[in-house]
Design a protein around this motif. Structure first.
Motif, PDB file in Angstrom:
ATOM      1  N   ALA A 252       8.428  18.178  31.426  1.00  0.00           N
ATOM      2  CA  ALA A 252       7.463  17.548  31.862  1.00  0.00           C
ATOM      3  C   ALA A 252       7.907  16.089  31.924  1.00  0.00           C
TER       4      ALA A 252
ATOM      5  N   TYR B  61      10.745  13.070  28.653  1.00  0.00           N
ATOM      6  CA  TYR B  61      10.010  14.413  28.762  1.00  0.00           C
ATOM      7  C   TYR B  61       9.516  15.158  27.525  1.00  0.00           C
ATOM      8  N   ASP B  62       8.348  15.655  27.962  1.00  0.00           N
ATOM      9  CA  ASP B  62       7.854  16.714  27.044  1.00  0.00           C
ATOM     10  C   ASP B  62       8.603  18.050  27.076  1.00  0.00           C
TER      11      ASP B  62
ATOM     12  N   ILE C 179       7.913  22.097  27.327  1.00  0.00           N
ATOM     13  CA  ILE C 179       6.846  23.278  27.683  1.00  0.00           C
ATOM     14  C   ILE C 179       7.553  24.532  27.572  1.00  0.00           C
TER      15      ILE C 179
ATOM     16  N   THR D 218       0.501  22.731  19.985  1.00  0.00           N
ATOM     17  CA  THR D 218       1.321  21.611  20.317  1.00  0.00           C
ATOM     18  C   THR D 218       2.042  21.316  18.805  1.00  0.00           C
TER      19      THR D 218
ATOM     20  N   VAL E  32      -3.027  21.184  29.960  1.00  0.00           N
ATOM     21  CA  VAL E  32      -2.337  22.380  30.281  1.00  0.00           C
ATOM     22  C   VAL E  32      -2.981  23.523  30.297  1.00  0.00           C
TER      23      VAL E  32
ATOM     24  N   LEU F 209       3.484  23.270  23.442  1.00  0.00           N
ATOM     25  CA  LEU F 209       3.805  22.090  23.977  1.00  0.00           C
ATOM     26  C   LEU F 209       4.410  21.124  23.086  1.00  0.00           C
TER      27      LEU F 209
ATOM     28  N   LYS G  25       5.293  17.328  22.551  1.00  0.00           N
ATOM     29  CA  LYS G  25       5.206  16.042  22.945  1.00  0.00           C
ATOM     30  C   LYS G  25       6.190  15.115  22.423  1.00  0.00           C
TER      31      LYS G  25
ATOM     32  N   ASP H 146       2.567  17.190  32.078  1.00  0.00           N
ATOM     33  CA  ASP H 146       2.441  18.406  31.263  1.00  0.00           C
ATOM     34  C   ASP H 146       1.349  19.462  32.106  1.00  0.00           C
TER      35      ASP H 146
END
Length: 290
Positions: A8, A39-40, A42, A56, A69, A90, A92, A106
């Protein structure tokens, strides 16, 4: 397809103008959105029960229906009556509540992933139509790239890719309320508005220096007087070789654009060693479509 791993991506605003406050309380904007390579991560896994489970890596983030999300997964599960559940992990990295659309990105990634995983057959346009129900930035985060955003941010026009460059990201150890910024924004004859149309022309000509020179964010008129550290970060980036530096969105994240890789790396290490910023990343413009 049992499992999907997704990125993401964050966004910055190369230009942000507020045209007016509408009667419904929303603000009409005109801005240029740009995806960057921060980016994150996922991971979505199918489960046999019909639950949505969110995990998370940050203790202060919600892991229930208050997380975007979760809302993205539920939106598609309800509409298409999906009989299985999903587990969403997730991780982060994009600064939270920092003007970089991390939460929206996300949610966009989950919509994209669920569409493929459950073979829903939705086009990009159809995903964007659903994304706006979650947040105004979600359709852009599905689209990605360089785009002109108008209305409340949901009217998107794809632009030519912005010139490639290094992007230094620095988030100070403060939180800025978007609500506070917009409530305290004064639009009058003294307001300095960025020329978004000129910025579009700079991008279309592929001129990095002109694009950097014409960047502007009208919301800085609220944030900088209240949070002087934003101006300090901008000044340090420019002194260390950035073509220009600006706050992204409603802040407090600041980004600087660099034509020279060595100057960018020097500025990155200087920012890391100082005490102005809590999170510092060196990345670059992202222009490839998903």
């Amino acid at each position: 397809m049992y499992e999907m791993r997704l990125r993401a991506l964050a966004k910055i605003n190369l230009g942000l103008d507020v045209i007016r406050r509408r009667e419904d309380g929303y603000h009409e904007v005109k801005m240029i959105m740009q995806t960057i390579r921060l980016y994150d991560r996922i991971t979505i896994k199918k489960t046999k029960n019909q639950k949505i489970q969110v995990k998370t890596n940050l203790f202060y983030l919600p892991e229930n229906e208050n997380n975007l999300v979760y809302k993205a997964a539920k939106l598609l599960m309800d509409e298409f009556q999906i009989q299985q559940g999903v587990q969403i992990d997730l991780q982060k990295f994009i600064p939270v509540a920092a003007g970089m659309a991390g939460g929206s990105s996300d949610a966009a990634a989950v919509l994209y992933g669920m569409n493929r995983m459950f073979r829903l057959g939705l086009s990009t346009e159809e995903l964007m139509q659903r994304g706006v129900k979650i947040g105004a930035d979600v359709p852009y985060c599905i689209m990605r790239g360089t785009a002109l955003a108008e209305g409340i941010g949901e009217e998107l026009t794809e632009l030519m890719p912005a010139p490639e460059c290094k992007v230094l990201i620095a988030k100070p150890p403060i939180s800025v309320s978007t609500k506070f910024v917009y409530e305290n924004l004064r639009l009058d004859e003294n307001t300095k508005h960025p020329d978004i149309d000129l910025l579009v022309q700079d991008i279309e000509r592929g001129s990095l220096k002109d694009m950097a020179a014409h960047m502007g964010n009208v919301l800085e008129s609220v944030t900088i007087p209240n949070y002087p550290v934003i101006a300090e970060i901008k000044e340090q980036m420019i002194n260390d070789g950035a073509l220009n530096a600006m706050m992204s969105g409603s802040g407090p994240t600041v980004f600087g654009l660099f034509e020279d890789k060595e100057k960018a790396e020097y500025a990155y290490h200087r920012m890391r060693e100082g005490n102005l910023a809590k999170q510092v990343y060196l990345t670059e413009i992202y222009n490839n479509r998903r």
